[in-house]
Design a protein around this motif. Structure first.
Motif, PDB file in Angstrom:
ATOM      1  N   ASP A 196      43.808  22.261 -12.495  1.00 52.88           N
ATOM      2  CA  ASP A 196      43.865  23.718 -12.536  1.00 52.88           C
ATOM      3  C   ASP A 196      43.316  24.218 -13.872  1.00 52.88           C
ATOM      4  OD1 ASP A 196      44.833  26.025 -10.952  1.00 52.88           O
ATOM      5  OD2 ASP A 196      46.094  26.399 -12.715  1.00 52.88           O
ATOM      6  N   ARG A 197      43.456  23.421 -14.897  1.00 49.67           N
ATOM      7  CA  ARG A 197      42.945  23.768 -16.220  1.00 49.67           C
ATOM      8  C   ARG A 197      41.502  23.284 -16.398  1.00 49.67           C
ATOM      9  NH1 ARG A 197      45.074  24.453 -21.622  1.00 49.67           N
ATOM     10  NH2 ARG A 197      43.711  23.538 -23.196  1.00 49.67           N
ATOM     11  N   TRP A 198      41.257  22.022 -16.034  1.00 55.24           N
ATOM     12  CA  TRP A 198      39.978  21.412 -16.366  1.00 55.24           C
ATOM     13  C   TRP A 198      38.814  21.897 -15.495  1.00 55.24           C
ATOM     14  CZ3 TRP A 198      41.388  15.538 -17.313  1.00 55.24           C
ATOM     15  CH2 TRP A 198      42.062  15.450 -18.547  1.00 55.24           C
ATOM     16  N   CYS A 199      39.041  22.133 -14.216  1.00 56.09           N
ATOM     17  CA  CYS A 199      37.918  22.499 -13.337  1.00 56.09           C
ATOM     18  C   CYS A 199      37.221  23.788 -13.784  1.00 56.09           C
ATOM     19  CB  CYS A 199      38.387  22.586 -11.891  1.00 56.09           C
ATOM     20  SG  CYS A 199      38.750  20.975 -11.153  1.00 56.09           S
ATOM     21  N   PRO A 200      37.975  24.868 -14.036  1.00 55.00           N
ATOM     22  CA  PRO A 200      37.273  26.075 -14.526  1.00 55.00           C
ATOM     23  C   PRO A 200      36.754  25.916 -15.949  1.00 55.00           C
ATOM     24  CG  PRO A 200      39.424  26.611 -13.572  1.00 55.00           C
ATOM     25  CD  PRO A 200      39.390  25.132 -13.769  1.00 55.00           C
ATOM     26  N   ALA A 201      37.545  25.268 -16.813  1.00 53.88           N
ATOM     27  CA  ALA A 201      37.161  25.177 -18.220  1.00 53.88           C
ATOM     28  C   ALA A 201      35.928  24.307 -18.425  1.00 53.88           C
ATOM     29  CB  ALA A 201      38.329  24.625 -19.039  1.00 53.88           C
ATOM     30  N   LEU A 202      35.799  23.245 -17.618  1.00 50.82           N
ATOM     31  CA  LEU A 202      34.717  22.285 -17.793  1.00 50.82           C
ATOM     32  C   LEU A 202      33.658  22.384 -16.702  1.00 50.82           C
ATOM     33  CD1 LEU A 202      36.935  19.225 -18.773  1.00 50.82           C
ATOM     34  CD2 LEU A 202      35.624  20.693 -20.312  1.00 50.82           C
ATOM     35  N   SER A 203      33.857  23.325 -15.764  1.00 50.11           N
ATOM     36  CA  SER A 203      32.931  23.481 -14.634  1.00 50.11           C
ATOM     37  C   SER A 203      32.686  22.143 -13.950  1.00 50.11           C
ATOM     38  CB  SER A 203      31.606  24.085 -15.108  1.00 50.11           C
ATOM     39  OG  SER A 203      30.818  24.475 -13.990  1.00 50.11           O
ATOM     40  N   CYS A 204      33.759  21.550 -13.486  1.00 50.64           N
ATOM     41  CA  CYS A 204      33.690  20.228 -12.866  1.00 50.64           C
ATOM     42  C   CYS A 204      34.516  20.201 -11.589  1.00 50.64           C
ATOM     43  CB  CYS A 204      34.184  19.148 -13.822  1.00 50.64           C
ATOM     44  SG  CYS A 204      35.963  19.210 -14.156  1.00 50.64           S
ATOM     45  N   VAL A 205      34.310  19.149 -10.811  1.00 50.42           N
ATOM     46  CA  VAL A 205      35.126  18.869  -9.640  1.00 50.42           C
ATOM     47  C   VAL A 205      36.143  17.797 -10.018  1.00 50.42           C
ATOM     48  CG1 VAL A 205      35.125  17.940  -7.288  1.00 50.42           C
ATOM     49  CG2 VAL A 205      33.299  19.472  -8.026  1.00 50.42           C
ATOM     50  N   GLY A 206      37.377  17.977  -9.594  1.00 49.79           N
ATOM     51  CA  GLY A 206      38.408  16.979  -9.797  1.00 49.79           C
ATOM     52  C   GLY A 206      38.803  16.359  -8.468  1.00 49.79           C
ATOM     53  N   ASP A 222      41.361  17.491 -27.493  1.00 48.80           N
ATOM     54  CA  ASP A 222      40.512  16.325 -27.750  1.00 48.80           C
ATOM     55  C   ASP A 222      39.952  15.745 -26.455  1.00 48.80           C
ATOM     56  OD1 ASP A 222      41.020  16.612 -30.443  1.00 48.80           O
ATOM     57  OD2 ASP A 222      42.510  15.003 -30.532  1.00 48.80           O
ATOM     58  N   MET A 223      40.790  15.637 -25.430  1.00 45.12           N
ATOM     59  CA  MET A 223      40.319  15.121 -24.147  1.00 45.12           C
ATOM     60  C   MET A 223      39.258  16.029 -23.546  1.00 45.12           C
ATOM     61  SD  MET A 223      43.516  13.496 -22.032  1.00 45.12           S
ATOM     62  CE  MET A 223      44.737  14.738 -22.446  1.00 45.12           C
ATOM     63  N   GLU A 224      39.498  17.325 -23.620  1.00 51.64           N
ATOM     64  CA  GLU A 224      38.561  18.275 -23.019  1.00 51.64           C
ATOM     65  C   GLU A 224      37.226  18.272 -23.747  1.00 51.64           C
ATOM     66  OE1 GLU A 224      40.781  21.892 -23.007  1.00 51.64           O
ATOM     67  OE2 GLU A 224      42.260  21.105 -21.596  1.00 51.64           O
ATOM     68  N   GLU A 225      37.252  18.133 -25.062  1.00 51.67           N
ATOM     69  CA  GLU A 225      36.005  18.081 -25.807  1.00 51.67           C
ATOM     70  C   GLU A 225      35.221  16.828 -25.453  1.00 51.67           C
ATOM     71  OE1 GLU A 225      36.954  18.467 -29.926  1.00 51.67           O
ATOM     72  OE2 GLU A 225      37.237  20.652 -29.814  1.00 51.67           O
ATOM     73  N   TRP A 226      35.918  15.700 -25.298  1.00 50.61           N
ATOM     74  CA  TRP A 226      35.231  14.457 -24.927  1.00 50.61           C
ATOM     75  C   TRP A 226      34.652  14.554 -23.515  1.00 50.61           C
ATOM     76  CZ3 TRP A 226      35.742  10.461 -21.327  1.00 50.61           C
ATOM     77  CH2 TRP A 226      35.026   9.290 -21.614  1.00 50.61           C
ATOM     78  N   LEU A 227      35.440  15.085 -22.582  1.00 48.40           N
ATOM     79  CA  LEU A 227      34.942  15.245 -21.211  1.00 48.40           C
ATOM     80  C   LEU A 227      33.743  16.178 -21.176  1.00 48.40           C
ATOM     81  CD1 LEU A 227      38.248  15.497 -19.153  1.00 48.40           C
ATOM     82  CD2 LEU A 227      36.486  13.744 -18.901  1.00 48.40           C
ATOM     83  N   ALA A 228      33.802  17.247 -21.950  1.00 43.71           N
ATOM     84  CA  ALA A 228      32.675  18.187 -21.977  1.00 43.71           C
ATOM     85  C   ALA A 228      31.409  17.486 -22.435  1.00 43.71           C
ATOM     86  CB  ALA A 228      33.001  19.361 -22.896  1.00 43.71           C
ATOM     87  N   ARG A 229      31.547  16.573 -23.377  1.00 42.42           N
ATOM     88  CA  ARG A 229      30.350  15.819 -23.833  1.00 42.42           C
ATOM     89  C   ARG A 229      29.834  14.902 -22.735  1.00 42.42           C
ATOM     90  NH1 ARG A 229      33.438  15.466 -28.607  1.00 42.42           N
ATOM     91  NH2 ARG A 229      33.950  13.259 -28.239  1.00 42.42           N
ATOM     92  N   GLN A 230      30.733  14.278 -21.994  1.00 40.33           N
ATOM     93  CA  GLN A 230      30.283  13.406 -20.908  1.00 40.33           C
ATOM     94  C   GLN A 230      29.573  14.218 -19.825  1.00 40.33           C
ATOM     95  OE1 GLN A 230      30.809  10.269 -21.952  1.00 40.33           O
ATOM     96  NE2 GLN A 230      31.867  11.410 -23.563  1.00 40.33           N
ATOM     97  N   PHE A 231      30.105  15.378 -19.520  1.00 39.24           N
ATOM     98  CA  PHE A 231      29.531  16.198 -18.455  1.00 39.24           C
ATOM     99  C   PHE A 231      28.216  16.863 -18.885  1.00 39.24           C
ATOM    100  CE2 PHE A 231      34.065  16.947 -16.672  1.00 39.24           C
ATOM    101  CZ  PHE A 231      33.981  15.752 -15.983  1.00 39.24           C
ATOM    102  N   ALA A 232      28.004  17.013 -20.192  1.00 37.43           N
ATOM    103  CA  ALA A 232      26.827  17.730 -20.663  1.00 37.43           C
ATOM    104  C   ALA A 232      25.636  16.811 -20.879  1.00 37.43           C
ATOM    105  CB  ALA A 232      27.141  18.452 -21.970  1.00 37.43           C
ATOM    106  N   VAL A 233      25.834  15.506 -20.759  1.00 35.40           N
ATOM    107  CA  VAL A 233      24.738  14.569 -21.015  1.00 35.40           C
ATOM    108  C   VAL A 233      23.594  14.818 -20.038  1.00 35.40           C
ATOM    109  CG1 VAL A 233      24.056  12.156 -20.952  1.00 35.40           C
ATOM    110  CG2 VAL A 233      26.219  12.803 -21.986  1.00 35.40           C
TER     111      VAL A 233
END
Length: 313
Positions: free
Chosen positions: A103-113, A302-313
């Motif tokens: 509920d937090r990560w999908c909108p914040a990181l524009s990802c599918v969970g 910290d987790m969200e910043e790391w995930l954002a880097r993985q998704f932005a590659v």
């Protein structure tokens, strides 16, 4: 060492009103599971995420597997995705445990969970739960286009026992060679059934040595105390080369401290990019149990910043 004396004061205060959890019997599991599911049913979610359950083919000769798809509302085009395994010591939990996370990560990181409903021990010991996770992941990879997922950026993750499953799943995916995964997010993963490290014997809050032994006994069944394959306990893996980049987080007052730090170091020595985060004064599960504390907020950031880097590659 008196681990409790080193507990972060803010976390200690937040944990003070919570019931302690120190071991369990298999006879208690149905009631404990029902209690936890009742608590999950009270979680308030936003309307920013669409959620749907799908039933997909399970392992050969085993029941089908249910997965829950979380997608930010209104998101267009293929998105990166995180395939996640819930925690619960291999004996508790359900896919609903991941609702608040996505509920937090999908909108914040524009990802599918994606959260997978793997079978629980002791009713289904290893390798059943791991094979459930593999079957669900393979189906997601094969149907990525239909799910609106960019499978080039499909990673896996899990918390606690789910982190143990994620690390084992990364080994299994590498060795079977049927499809790739982009990364592995290991949140205080449960990795080592041998329980021979100093931290595994600490009397710490939340998940004690007795709880840990009960969880491993349930998951490994007759294998407990004997010859355990690395797909059951990833800390036993001799070769970590060729695994995807990893994020490993753990608190300094977690019984899994030693095995998690060691695993991150061994990944690095094997040439695998590994980002290790250690939170002083934090016990097992601190980010979920004490979400308003400073350390919990820091860990989530910290987790969200790391995930954002993985998704932005």
């Amino acid at each position: 060492m008196d681990a409790r004396a080193l507990l972060d004061p803010e976390i200690a205060e937040a944990l003070a009103g919570m019931p302690s959890f120190d071991g369990f019997s298999f006879e208690e599991l149905p009631a404990l599971r029902a209690q936890r599911e009742a608590m999950l049913a009270q979680v308030q979610l936003s309307d920013a995420v669409e959620r749907r359950d799908l039933t997909v083919p399970g392992p050969a000769g085993a029941p089908d597997v249910v997965i829950r798809i979380h997608r930010p509302k209104g998101a267009a085009g293929p998105l990166p995705a995180l395939y996640h395994m819930h925690g619960g010591g291999y004996v508790f939990g359900s896919r609903a445990m991941d609702d608040l996370r996505f509920d937090r990560w999908c909108p914040a990181l524009s990802c599918v969970g994606i959260s997978v409903e793997y079978r629980l021990a002791p009713e289904t010991p290893y390798p059943g739960p791991l094979e459930d996770c593999y079957a669900g992941l393979r189906w997601v990879y094969e149907h990525a286009a239909d799910l609106g997922i960019d499978r080039a950026w499909l990673g896996i993750g899990g918390a606690s026992a789910g982190g143990g499953l994620a690390s084992a799943l990364a080994l299994l995916v590498r060795d079977r060679g049927e499809f790739p995964i982009a990364f592995q997010l290991l949140i205080y993963p449960m990795l080592d059934d041998r329980m021979t490290t100093p931290s595994s014997r600490w009397e710490v809050p939340v998940w004690t040595p007795r709880s840990n032994e009960a969880g491993w006994r349930a998951y490994l069944g007759p294998r407990f105390g004997g010859d355990v394959p690395p797909y059951a306990a990833a800390a036993r893996a001799g070769d970590l080369r060729g695994l995807p980049p990893a994020y490993v987080m753990v608190g300094s007052l977690d019984g899994f401290l030693d095995e998690d730090v060691d695993y991150a170091m061994r990944l690095t020595h094997a040439g695998v990019p590994a980002d290790l985060r250690l939170y002083a004064g934090a016990p097992h599960g601190f980010d979920g149990l004490t979400p308003g504390t400073r350390l919990a907020r820091l860990a989530r950031r910290d987790m969200e910043e790391w995930l954002a880097r993985q998704f932005a590659v």
